[in-house]
Design a protein around this motif. Structure first.
Motif, PDB file in Angstrom:
ATOM      1  N   VAL A 170      -0.953  11.982  -0.462  1.00 48.39           N
ATOM      2  CA  VAL A 170      -0.884  10.766   0.348  1.00 48.39           C
ATOM      3  C   VAL A 170      -0.299  11.085   1.712  1.00 48.39           C
ATOM      4  CG1 VAL A 170       1.369  10.135  -0.643  1.00 48.39           C
ATOM      5  CG2 VAL A 170      -0.076   8.368   0.427  1.00 48.39           C
ATOM      6  N   SER A 171      -0.846  10.443   2.728  1.00 48.41           N
ATOM      7  CA  SER A 171      -0.363  10.612   4.103  1.00 48.41           C
ATOM      8  C   SER A 171      -0.192   9.243   4.737  1.00 48.41           C
ATOM      9  CB  SER A 171      -1.375  11.408   4.936  1.00 48.41           C
ATOM     10  OG  SER A 171      -1.636  12.670   4.380  1.00 48.41           O
ATOM     11  N   ILE A 172       0.725   9.166   5.691  1.00 42.39           N
ATOM     12  CA  ILE A 172       0.750   8.011   6.574  1.00 42.39           C
ATOM     13  C   ILE A 172      -0.261   8.282   7.676  1.00 42.39           C
ATOM     14  CG2 ILE A 172       2.668   8.933   7.979  1.00 42.39           C
ATOM     15  CD1 ILE A 172       3.568   6.028   8.400  1.00 42.39           C
ATOM     16  N   ARG A 173      -1.115   7.295   7.929  1.00 42.10           N
ATOM     17  CA  ARG A 173      -2.114   7.440   8.996  1.00 42.10           C
ATOM     18  C   ARG A 173      -1.649   6.616  10.191  1.00 42.10           C
ATOM     19  NH1 ARG A 173      -7.501   9.389   8.896  1.00 42.10           N
ATOM     20  NH2 ARG A 173      -8.556   8.875  10.855  1.00 42.10           N
ATOM     21  N   LEU A 174      -1.239   7.293  11.229  1.00 44.33           N
ATOM     22  CA  LEU A 174      -0.784   6.636  12.455  1.00 44.33           C
ATOM     23  C   LEU A 174      -2.019   6.409  13.315  1.00 44.33           C
ATOM     24  CD1 LEU A 174       2.299   8.959  12.956  1.00 44.33           C
ATOM     25  CD2 LEU A 174       2.297   6.653  11.961  1.00 44.33           C
ATOM     26  N   SER A 175      -2.703   5.304  13.022  1.00 38.13           N
ATOM     27  CA  SER A 175      -4.044   5.106  13.585  1.00 38.13           C
ATOM     28  C   SER A 175      -4.300   3.629  13.892  1.00 38.13           C
ATOM     29  CB  SER A 175      -5.087   5.637  12.601  1.00 38.13           C
ATOM     30  OG  SER A 175      -6.388   5.340  13.020  1.00 38.13           O
ATOM     31  N   PRO A 176      -4.280   3.288  15.187  1.00 35.62           N
ATOM     32  CA  PRO A 176      -4.010   4.188  16.304  1.00 35.62           C
ATOM     33  C   PRO A 176      -2.515   4.303  16.563  1.00 35.62           C
ATOM     34  CG  PRO A 176      -4.571   2.026  17.145  1.00 35.62           C
ATOM     35  CD  PRO A 176      -4.694   1.938  15.646  1.00 35.62           C
ATOM     36  N   ILE A 177      -2.101   5.444  17.055  1.00 35.91           N
ATOM     37  CA  ILE A 177      -0.722   5.595  17.487  1.00 35.91           C
ATOM     38  C   ILE A 177      -0.645   5.081  18.927  1.00 35.91           C
ATOM     39  CG2 ILE A 177      -1.092   8.024  18.169  1.00 35.91           C
ATOM     40  CD1 ILE A 177       2.166   6.574  16.702  1.00 35.91           C
ATOM     41  N   ILE A 178       0.182   4.067  19.137  1.00 36.64           N
ATOM     42  CA  ILE A 178       0.398   3.483  20.462  1.00 36.64           C
ATOM     43  C   ILE A 178       1.890   3.604  20.730  1.00 36.64           C
ATOM     44  CG2 ILE A 178       0.210   1.403  21.882  1.00 36.64           C
ATOM     45  CD1 ILE A 178      -2.057   0.489  19.969  1.00 36.64           C
ATOM     46  N   GLU A 179       2.236   4.354  21.735  1.00 38.85           N
ATOM     47  CA  GLU A 179       3.633   4.738  21.947  1.00 38.85           C
ATOM     48  C   GLU A 179       4.567   3.531  21.995  1.00 38.85           C
ATOM     49  OE1 GLU A 179       6.173   7.806  24.763  1.00 38.85           O
ATOM     50  OE2 GLU A 179       4.282   6.975  25.506  1.00 38.85           O
ATOM     51  N   SER A 180       4.188   2.485  22.705  1.00 46.51           N
ATOM     52  CA  SER A 180       5.070   1.334  22.876  1.00 46.51           C
ATOM     53  C   SER A 180       5.222   0.509  21.604  1.00 46.51           C
ATOM     54  CB  SER A 180       4.548   0.436  24.008  1.00 46.51           C
ATOM     55  OG  SER A 180       3.246  -0.037  23.715  1.00 46.51           O
ATOM     56  N   PHE A 181       4.370   0.741  20.608  1.00 46.82           N
ATOM     57  CA  PHE A 181       4.436  -0.012  19.354  1.00 46.82           C
ATOM     58  C   PHE A 181       5.300   0.680  18.290  1.00 46.82           C
ATOM     59  CE2 PHE A 181       0.183  -2.572  19.584  1.00 46.82           C
ATOM     60  CZ  PHE A 181       0.541  -3.036  20.837  1.00 46.82           C
ATOM     61  N   MET A 182       5.563   1.981  18.454  1.00 46.55           N
ATOM     62  CA  MET A 182       6.165   2.756  17.366  1.00 46.55           C
ATOM     63  C   MET A 182       7.623   3.116  17.653  1.00 46.55           C
ATOM     64  SD  MET A 182       6.079   4.084  14.413  1.00 46.55           S
ATOM     65  CE  MET A 182       4.365   3.766  13.985  1.00 46.55           C
ATOM     66  N   ASP A 183       8.470   2.936  16.645  1.00 46.75           N
ATOM     67  CA  ASP A 183       9.866   3.394  16.686  1.00 46.75           C
ATOM     68  C   ASP A 183       9.882   4.799  16.080  1.00 46.75           C
ATOM     69  OD1 ASP A 183      12.536   3.995  16.112  1.00 46.75           O
ATOM     70  OD2 ASP A 183      13.046   1.918  15.633  1.00 46.75           O
ATOM     71  N   PHE A 184       9.847   5.805  16.918  1.00 51.15           N
ATOM     72  CA  PHE A 184       9.691   7.178  16.451  1.00 51.15           C
ATOM     73  C   PHE A 184      10.929   7.677  15.704  1.00 51.15           C
ATOM     74  CE2 PHE A 184       6.514   6.824  19.788  1.00 51.15           C
ATOM     75  CZ  PHE A 184       5.422   7.447  19.213  1.00 51.15           C
ATOM     76  N   GLU A 185      12.100   7.280  16.137  1.00 57.20           N
ATOM     77  CA  GLU A 185      13.311   7.698  15.447  1.00 57.20           C
ATOM     78  C   GLU A 185      13.325   7.192  14.009  1.00 57.20           C
ATOM     79  OE1 GLU A 185      18.208   7.482  15.900  1.00 57.20           O
ATOM     80  OE2 GLU A 185      16.900   6.648  17.472  1.00 57.20           O
ATOM     81  N   LYS A 186      12.964   5.934  13.844  1.00 63.52           N
ATOM     82  CA  LYS A 186      12.906   5.353  12.502  1.00 63.52           C
ATOM     83  C   LYS A 186      11.800   6.015  11.673  1.00 63.52           C
ATOM     84  CE  LYS A 186      12.613   0.899  10.101  1.00 63.52           C
ATOM     85  NZ  LYS A 186      12.483  -0.580  10.288  1.00 63.52           N
ATOM     86  N   LEU A 187      10.645   6.224  12.294  1.00 59.14           N
ATOM     87  CA  LEU A 187       9.522   6.862  11.610  1.00 59.14           C
ATOM     88  C   LEU A 187       9.914   8.237  11.077  1.00 59.14           C
ATOM     89  CD1 LEU A 187       6.413   7.101  10.953  1.00 59.14           C
ATOM     90  CD2 LEU A 187       6.172   8.092  13.250  1.00 59.14           C
ATOM     91  N   ASN A 188      10.578   9.024  11.896  1.00 60.66           N
ATOM     92  CA  ASN A 188      10.931  10.384  11.518  1.00 60.66           C
ATOM     93  C   ASN A 188      11.988  10.440  10.430  1.00 60.66           C
ATOM     94  OD1 ASN A 188       9.145  11.429  13.440  1.00 60.66           O
ATOM     95  ND2 ASN A 188      10.692  11.456  15.043  1.00 60.66           N
ATOM     96  N   GLY A 189      12.736   9.339  10.237  1.00 57.91           N
ATOM     97  CA  GLY A 189      13.792   9.332   9.243  1.00 57.91           C
ATOM     98  C   GLY A 189      13.413   8.764   7.894  1.00 57.91           C
ATOM     99  N   ILE A 190      12.160   8.364   7.717  1.00 56.24           N
ATOM    100  CA  ILE A 190      11.738   7.698   6.480  1.00 56.24           C
ATOM    101  C   ILE A 190      11.654   8.664   5.302  1.00 56.24           C
ATOM    102  CG2 ILE A 190       9.768   6.535   5.365  1.00 56.24           C
ATOM    103  CD1 ILE A 190       9.272   5.131   8.058  1.00 56.24           C
ATOM    104  N   GLY A 191      11.256   9.895   5.576  1.00 57.72           N
ATOM    105  CA  GLY A 191      11.099  10.869   4.503  1.00 57.72           C
ATOM    106  C   GLY A 191       9.664  11.091   4.075  1.00 57.72           C
TER     107      GLY A 191
END
Length: 291
Positions: free
Chosen positions: A181-202
């Motif tokens: 299983v993968s998370i599909r960041l589609s579409p990835i829109i920079e202003s919509f995504m909290d990257f710090e939170k995303l990277n800490g999910i596991g």
């Protein structure tokens, strides 16, 4: 004009299709099977399929066309074991009407029986409910759950899917159970995504795909600076490669791969980022499973 409309109707109403052209040339899994068609209840504002079908008058988000499971089963029975078919190419195979019609459920059972692999792409948490997890075959199933924003309220402004928090829970549940299983960041829109939170999910695996815009998507999707989309290819406008590289570098998920439409950019990701140069979905294929 009537003949042209009928040709388009045949093209977009078919539940089974081998994708050709620019997309098909780049995608290892270019054969798609849509259990629902000509509309999707998620009705995402960035959806390229919605823009294509709306333009031709075939999009009905409230009442998607339901595939005939008898025809679906006949098609699956003619496929060779070892193939991987994408479920959910033009529409989501786990949109809310699945709870009523159960075509995806029956399709998975038939693919299991025929030993045909399946790549499920969805924005629904339904796939991680016990009744579906019980039938997913770990040797055949590959799951990509799309998340575009981690803020439940914001996401609902432009996509009518399961809340992102539920989709994240579904990914972690499937990951813990040992599914590919993968998370599909589609579409990835920079202003919509909290990257710090995303990277800490596991989350262990991700697929990144960038927004491509046409006049329909530009009209529907709010809160995006479209002036940054200066690259033109295939009837869409795209971000420059340098901007894409900068955004991908912000994603710290251990195993990441990029799905790309622009040919020059596709070649860059294949050579410098993607773990599998022949498969930008980076599927985990089980040895000895026949897939």
């Amino acid at each position: 004009m009537f003949f042209i409309k009928e040709v388009f109707a045949s093209e977009f109403k078919s539940f089974y299709k081998n994708v050709q052209g620019n997309e098909g040339d780049k995608c290892k899994y270019s054969t798609r099977l849509d259990t629902y068609g000509c509309g999707c209840q998620h009705n995402c504002d960035y959806c390229y399929a919605r823009s294509l079908l709306s333009f031709r008058g075939f999009w009905d988000a409230a009442n998607p066309r339901v595939a005939d499971i008898r025809k679906v089963k006949r098609k699956i029975n003619h496929l060779q074991p070892g193939n991987v078919i994408r479920l959910g190419g033009m529409t989501d195979c786990f949109q809310p009407c699945e709870l009523k019609h159960r075509v995806t459920y029956e399709t998975i059972l038939e693919m299991n029986r025929c030993r045909v692999g399946y790549l499920i792409v969805t924005k629904s948490a339904l796939i991680a409910e016990p009744e579906y997890m019980d039938i997913l075959d770990k040797e055949l199933s590959h799951i990509q759950i799309t998340v575009t924003c981690l803020d439940n309220a914001k996401a609902m402004l432009y996509e009518k899917c399961s809340p992102p928090s539920q989709r994240i829970e579904a990914i972690l549940r499937l990951q813990e159970a040992g599914f590919d299983v993968s998370i599909r960041l589609s579409p990835i829109i920079e202003s919509f995504m909290d990257f710090e939170k995303l990277n800490g999910i596991g989350i262990e695996k991700c697929i990144i795909e960038f927004l491509r815009i046409n006049p329909w998507i530009k009209q529907w999707l709010k809160g995006v600076d479209f002036s940054e989309y200066t690259v033109s290819q295939g009837g869409y406008r795209h971000l420059p490669l340098s901007e894409k590289i900068r955004i991908v570098d912000k994603i710290r998920i251990p195993e990441k791969t990029v799905c790309e439409d622009v040919t020059e950019h596709y070649l860059y990701w294949r050579e410098h980022v993607n773990p599998n140069k022949e498969d930008c979905c980076n599927l985990r294929i089980y040895q000895g499973s026949g897939v």
